[in-house]
Design a protein around this motif. Structure first.
Motif, PDB file in Angstrom:
ATOM      1  N   VAL A   3      -9.708 -36.374 -37.854  1.00 52.85           N
ATOM      2  CA  VAL A   3      -9.565 -37.831 -37.911  1.00 52.85           C
ATOM      3  C   VAL A   3     -10.661 -38.433 -37.044  1.00 52.85           C
ATOM      4  O   VAL A   3     -10.720 -38.183 -35.831  1.00 52.85           O
ATOM      5  N   LYS A   4     -11.525 -39.240 -37.654  1.00 56.99           N
ATOM      6  CA  LYS A   4     -12.658 -39.808 -36.929  1.00 56.99           C
ATOM      7  C   LYS A   4     -12.322 -41.208 -36.417  1.00 56.99           C
ATOM      8  O   LYS A   4     -11.781 -42.041 -37.146  1.00 56.99           O
ATOM      9  N   VAL A   5     -12.686 -41.420 -35.149  1.00 61.01           N
ATOM     10  CA  VAL A   5     -12.363 -42.660 -34.455  1.00 61.01           C
ATOM     11  C   VAL A   5     -13.648 -43.363 -34.044  1.00 61.01           C
ATOM     12  O   VAL A   5     -14.605 -42.724 -33.588  1.00 61.01           O
ATOM     13  N   GLY A   6     -13.658 -44.693 -34.190  1.00 65.62           N
ATOM     14  CA  GLY A   6     -14.750 -45.505 -33.676  1.00 65.62           C
ATOM     15  C   GLY A   6     -14.235 -46.373 -32.543  1.00 65.62           C
ATOM     16  O   GLY A   6     -13.264 -47.118 -32.720  1.00 65.62           O
ATOM     17  N   HIS A  28      -1.022 -33.007 -26.181  1.00 66.07           N
ATOM     18  CA  HIS A  28      -0.484 -32.789 -27.523  1.00 66.07           C
ATOM     19  C   HIS A  28      -1.567 -32.160 -28.407  1.00 66.07           C
ATOM     20  O   HIS A  28      -2.716 -32.622 -28.411  1.00 66.07           O
ATOM     21  N   PRO A  29      -1.228 -31.117 -29.164  1.00 62.70           N
ATOM     22  CA  PRO A  29      -2.249 -30.423 -29.975  1.00 62.70           C
ATOM     23  C   PRO A  29      -2.938 -31.317 -30.998  1.00 62.70           C
ATOM     24  O   PRO A  29      -4.062 -31.031 -31.415  1.00 62.70           O
ATOM     25  N   LEU A  30      -2.294 -32.411 -31.388  1.00 60.34           N
ATOM     26  CA  LEU A  30      -2.898 -33.292 -32.376  1.00 60.34           C
ATOM     27  C   LEU A  30      -4.186 -33.931 -31.863  1.00 60.34           C
ATOM     28  O   LEU A  30      -5.057 -34.316 -32.652  1.00 60.34           O
ATOM     29  N   ILE A  31      -4.325 -34.037 -30.534  1.00 55.10           N
ATOM     30  CA  ILE A  31      -5.546 -34.617 -29.969  1.00 55.10           C
ATOM     31  C   ILE A  31      -6.773 -33.800 -30.375  1.00 55.10           C
ATOM     32  O   ILE A  31      -7.871 -34.342 -30.546  1.00 55.10           O
ATOM     33  N   GLN A  32      -6.592 -32.517 -30.553  1.00 53.57           N
ATOM     34  CA  GLN A  32      -7.723 -31.662 -30.925  1.00 53.57           C
ATOM     35  C   GLN A  32      -8.253 -31.982 -32.314  1.00 53.57           C
ATOM     36  O   GLN A  32      -9.360 -31.564 -32.663  1.00 53.57           O
ATOM     37  N   THR A  33      -7.484 -32.710 -33.118  1.00 46.86           N
ATOM     38  CA  THR A  33      -7.930 -33.056 -34.476  1.00 46.86           C
ATOM     39  C   THR A  33      -8.606 -34.426 -34.526  1.00 46.86           C
ATOM     40  O   THR A  33      -9.031 -34.864 -35.592  1.00 46.86           O
ATOM     41  N   VAL A  34      -8.684 -35.105 -33.373  1.00 46.58           N
ATOM     42  CA  VAL A  34      -9.274 -36.445 -33.320  1.00 46.58           C
ATOM     43  C   VAL A  34     -10.668 -36.349 -32.720  1.00 46.58           C
ATOM     44  O   VAL A  34     -10.855 -35.760 -31.648  1.00 46.58           O
ATOM     45  N   ALA A  35     -11.648 -36.921 -33.395  1.00 53.24           N
ATOM     46  CA  ALA A  35     -13.036 -36.871 -32.930  1.00 53.24           C
ATOM     47  C   ALA A  35     -13.591 -38.280 -32.759  1.00 53.24           C
ATOM     48  O   ALA A  35     -13.365 -39.150 -33.613  1.00 53.24           O
ATOM     49  N   ILE A  36     -14.303 -38.505 -31.664  1.00 50.99           N
ATOM     50  CA  ILE A  36     -14.982 -39.788 -31.457  1.00 50.99           C
ATOM     51  C   ILE A  36     -16.278 -39.755 -32.255  1.00 50.99           C
ATOM     52  O   ILE A  36     -17.193 -38.991 -31.948  1.00 50.99           O
ATOM     53  N   ALA A  37     -16.353 -40.585 -33.299  1.00 49.97           N
ATOM     54  CA  ALA A  37     -17.518 -40.567 -34.187  1.00 49.97           C
ATOM     55  C   ALA A  37     -18.596 -41.543 -33.743  1.00 49.97           C
ATOM     56  O   ALA A  37     -19.788 -41.229 -33.777  1.00 49.97           O
ATOM     57  N   ARG A  38     -18.192 -42.755 -33.327  1.00 53.45           N
ATOM     58  CA  ARG A  38     -19.143 -43.779 -32.896  1.00 53.45           C
ATOM     59  C   ARG A  38     -18.530 -44.552 -31.733  1.00 53.45           C
ATOM     60  O   ARG A  38     -17.306 -44.722 -31.652  1.00 53.45           O
ATOM     61  N   THR A  59     -25.160 -50.457 -30.180  1.00 51.85           N
ATOM     62  CA  THR A  59     -24.836 -51.846 -29.838  1.00 51.85           C
ATOM     63  C   THR A  59     -24.445 -52.643 -31.081  1.00 51.85           C
ATOM     64  O   THR A  59     -24.089 -53.810 -30.979  1.00 51.85           O
ATOM     65  N   ASP A  60     -24.507 -51.998 -32.228  1.00 51.78           N
ATOM     66  CA  ASP A  60     -24.174 -52.651 -33.503  1.00 51.78           C
ATOM     67  C   ASP A  60     -22.701 -52.372 -33.823  1.00 51.78           C
ATOM     68  O   ASP A  60     -22.376 -51.374 -34.470  1.00 51.78           O
ATOM     69  N   LEU A  61     -21.815 -53.251 -33.383  1.00 49.64           N
ATOM     70  CA  LEU A  61     -20.380 -53.023 -33.581  1.00 49.64           C
ATOM     71  C   LEU A  61     -19.987 -53.110 -35.056  1.00 49.64           C
ATOM     72  O   LEU A  61     -19.065 -52.419 -35.495  1.00 49.64           O
ATOM     73  N   ASP A  62     -20.669 -53.947 -35.813  1.00 53.63           N
ATOM     74  CA  ASP A  62     -20.384 -54.044 -37.252  1.00 53.63           C
ATOM     75  C   ASP A  62     -20.579 -52.710 -37.957  1.00 53.63           C
ATOM     76  O   ASP A  62     -19.850 -52.370 -38.890  1.00 53.63           O
ATOM     77  N   SER A  63     -21.576 -51.940 -37.509  1.00 49.84           N
ATOM     78  CA  SER A  63     -21.853 -50.664 -38.171  1.00 49.84           C
ATOM     79  C   SER A  63     -20.715 -49.669 -37.979  1.00 49.84           C
ATOM     80  O   SER A  63     -20.545 -48.746 -38.781  1.00 49.84           O
ATOM     81  N   ILE A  64     -19.924 -49.863 -36.934  1.00 49.45           N
ATOM     82  CA  ILE A  64     -18.784 -48.969 -36.700  1.00 49.45           C
ATOM     83  C   ILE A  64     -17.639 -49.318 -37.648  1.00 49.45           C
ATOM     84  O   ILE A  64     -17.048 -48.439 -38.281  1.00 49.45           O
ATOM     85  N   SER A  69     -16.996 -43.060 -42.794  1.00 47.94           N
ATOM     86  CA  SER A  69     -16.422 -41.806 -42.293  1.00 47.94           C
ATOM     87  C   SER A  69     -15.338 -42.053 -41.242  1.00 47.94           C
ATOM     88  O   SER A  69     -14.574 -41.136 -40.920  1.00 47.94           O
ATOM     89  N   ILE A  70     -15.280 -43.271 -40.713  1.00 48.32           N
ATOM     90  CA  ILE A  70     -14.326 -43.577 -39.639  1.00 48.32           C
ATOM     91  C   ILE A  70     -13.011 -44.064 -40.225  1.00 48.32           C
ATOM     92  O   ILE A  70     -12.982 -44.962 -41.075  1.00 48.32           O
ATOM     93  N   GLN A  71     -11.907 -43.472 -39.749  1.00 48.98           N
ATOM     94  CA  GLN A  71     -10.578 -43.845 -40.251  1.00 48.98           C
ATOM     95  C   GLN A  71      -9.825 -44.788 -39.317  1.00 48.98           C
ATOM     96  O   GLN A  71      -8.988 -45.563 -39.756  1.00 48.98           O
ATOM     97  N   ILE A  72     -10.099 -44.706 -38.005  1.00 48.66           N
ATOM     98  CA  ILE A  72      -9.393 -45.535 -37.022  1.00 48.66           C
ATOM     99  C   ILE A  72     -10.422 -46.260 -36.159  1.00 48.66           C
ATOM    100  O   ILE A  72     -11.301 -45.622 -35.565  1.00 48.66           O
ATOM    101  N   VAL A  73     -10.304 -47.575 -36.095  1.00 47.20           N
ATOM    102  CA  VAL A  73     -11.144 -48.376 -35.222  1.00 47.20           C
ATOM    103  C   VAL A  73     -10.310 -48.782 -34.010  1.00 47.20           C
ATOM    104  O   VAL A  73      -9.218 -49.337 -34.151  1.00 47.20           O
ATOM    105  N   VAL A  74     -10.833 -48.508 -32.815  1.00 43.73           N
ATOM    106  CA  VAL A  74     -10.111 -48.802 -31.567  1.00 43.73           C
ATOM    107  C   VAL A  74     -10.827 -49.950 -30.873  1.00 43.73           C
ATOM    108  O   VAL A  74     -11.947 -49.790 -30.385  1.00 43.73           O
TER     109      VAL A  74
END
Length: 440
Positions: A3-6, A28-38, A59-64, A69-74
């Motif tokens: 799961v890719k996170v921006g 929690h083992p689920l953290i190992q499946t989460v990757a910081i993409a941008r 610095t381009d927040l719109d691009s995130i 490829s990103i599923q979750i925006v934080v």
């Protein structure tokens, strides 16, 4: 499945969030499946307290928010804009959103959740209220089977710190605020905290979840702590109370049948809290939220209300909740059907909020009056004429050649009490109405 996170923002909370995601050992083992993409930042050259590959910083927040490829925006940049626009753009791109931004949710939650429900994505906000205290998900899930009667909380660490210092040291508001700013417990501009605006944002969110409807922030009564004095805190202590800035959301009760009504009270103001009450002993920068419902009774959530670690804990908790749902779907990068109601905010209607004038409460009032015969009797007559029953009337002593009189009322309608105070304020014997506070 990864799961890719921006991340939008790498400040205090963003850094704490990245640290947790980059260090999954014994979590929690689920953290190992989460990757910081941008990661979106203001400056690429700024020194950082967490090590990230240069190529994922931008610095381009719109691009995130538009990255396929990103599923979750934080969203951790704070403020109203561009946070609101970025959240809405992420939703339009079919991405789930995790945010710690109570101001955006309290003001634009209607727009944001309507868009999220239409897009079939989640907007998660555990970190928006109470820092590291898990209260949002319990209200949506574990406590959702209860009929909630009231949510009462100390939800701002800055004001709680100031009031605690005032109580312990006997000091006044302004010098302790200045010291809190010097120590980093209060912002350079403390308005949102000390005037209750931050608390109003948070109780609007909690009320929406607890009572199953949307809340108009403009209808939340808000009063801060600037007028609370050392004298008020000392007198409250003598009467068996402490003063706290409370955020309160409760169902109105019919004064005749004692039955709960459909409308709500949603308010923030300094309050005299009985010393034996669960919230009375919550001090310093800690937060606590007391939930009362049927059949559970009382449940209190207590913990640190801010800070990198506690708030990041809540952020990552929300990320994992979404990640778990994505894993269970095994394939889609977003939930294309209706969102899980235990995670989503599905309220469509607005709660009816009672005007303050109709609310029934007890009151504390401190008056400065001429030290002359008959003054207390005249006060009692006036209050009685306005249907205000008095629990106690005490002449404390003299101040500036005036008698200092402290009055505590029984429960009374706000409009009646305020009408009595207006009349009393016009009496020649009354120098000033020095303080008026509500009593829990």
């Amino acid at each position: 499945m990864v799961v890719k996170v921006g991340l939008l923002g790498l400040g205090t909370v963003g850094t704490g969030t990245a640290r947790i995601l980059l260090d999954p050992l014994e979590r929690h083992p689920l953290i190992q499946t989460v990757a910081i993409a941008r990661v979106g930042v203001r400056s690429l050259d700024k020194p950082r307290q967490v090590t990230l590959p240069d190529e994922i910083l931008t610095t381009d927040l719109d691009s995130i928010v538009t990255d396929e490829s990103i599923q979750i925006v934080v969203e951790l940049i704070g403020g109203l804009e561009p946070a609101r626009s970025l959240i809405l753009k992420a939703i339009a791109q079919g991405k789930h959103v995790v945010t710690a931004n109570k101001a955006v949710i309290a003001r634009y939650g209607d727009e944001i959740f309507t868009a999220a429900n239409a897009a079939g994505v989640y907007v998660m906000l555990e970190a928006a209220v109470g820092g590291g205290i898990p209260v949002i998900q319990p209200l949506k899930q574990a406590l959702g089977v209860n009929r909630i009667h009231a949510v009462t909380g100390i939800v701002n660490g800055t004001t709680n710190y100031i009031l605690t210092r005032m109580q312990q040291e006997g000091g006044d508001f302004e010098p302790i605020l200045a010291d809190a700013q010097r120590l980093g417990y209060a912002e350079a501009d403390p308005t949102a905290d000390v005037d209750g605006l931050d608390g109003a944002d948070k109780i609007a969110i909690l009320a929406s979840l607890a009572f199953g409807g949307r809340i108009k922030l403009s209808e939340v009564y808000c009063e801060g702590i600037r007028r609370v004095t050392a004298a008020d805190i000392a007198y409250a202590n003598r009467l068996g109370f402490v003063i706290k800035l409370l955020a309160i959301a409760r169902r109105d009760v019919c004064p005749i049948s004692n039955q709960h009504l459909d409308q709500l009270q949603v308010r923030v103001h300094p309050t005299l809290v009985p010393q034996g009450h669960p919230l009375a002993s919550v001090n310093d920068v800690f937060n606590a939220i007391l939930v009362e419902g049927d059949p559970i009774g009382q449940v209190m959530f207590f913990g640190p209300g801010a800070g990198s670690g506690p708030t990041a804990s809540a952020v990552v908790s929300d990320i994992l909740n979404v990640a778990a749902t994505l894993h269970s779907n095994q394939g889609p990068t977003s939930v294309s059907t209706a969102p899980n109601p235990l995670l989503a905010c599905i309220h469509q209607h607005y709660c009816q909020i009672s005007p303050m004038a109709t609310i029934v409460s007890r009151f504390y009032v401190r008056l400065l009056a001429k030290d002359a015969p008959g003054v207390i009797g005249k006060l009692g007559t006036c209050f009685g004429r306005h249907r205000v029953s008095l629990e106690s009337v005490v002449q404390i002593g003299l101040q500036e050649d005036c008698a200092e009189i402290v009055i505590v009322s029984h429960e009374v309608k706000e409009a009646d009490f305020q009408a009595a105070l207006t009349e009393i304020g016009g009496y020649g014997e009354i120098k000033s109405v020095a303080s008026v506070l509500r009593v829990l």
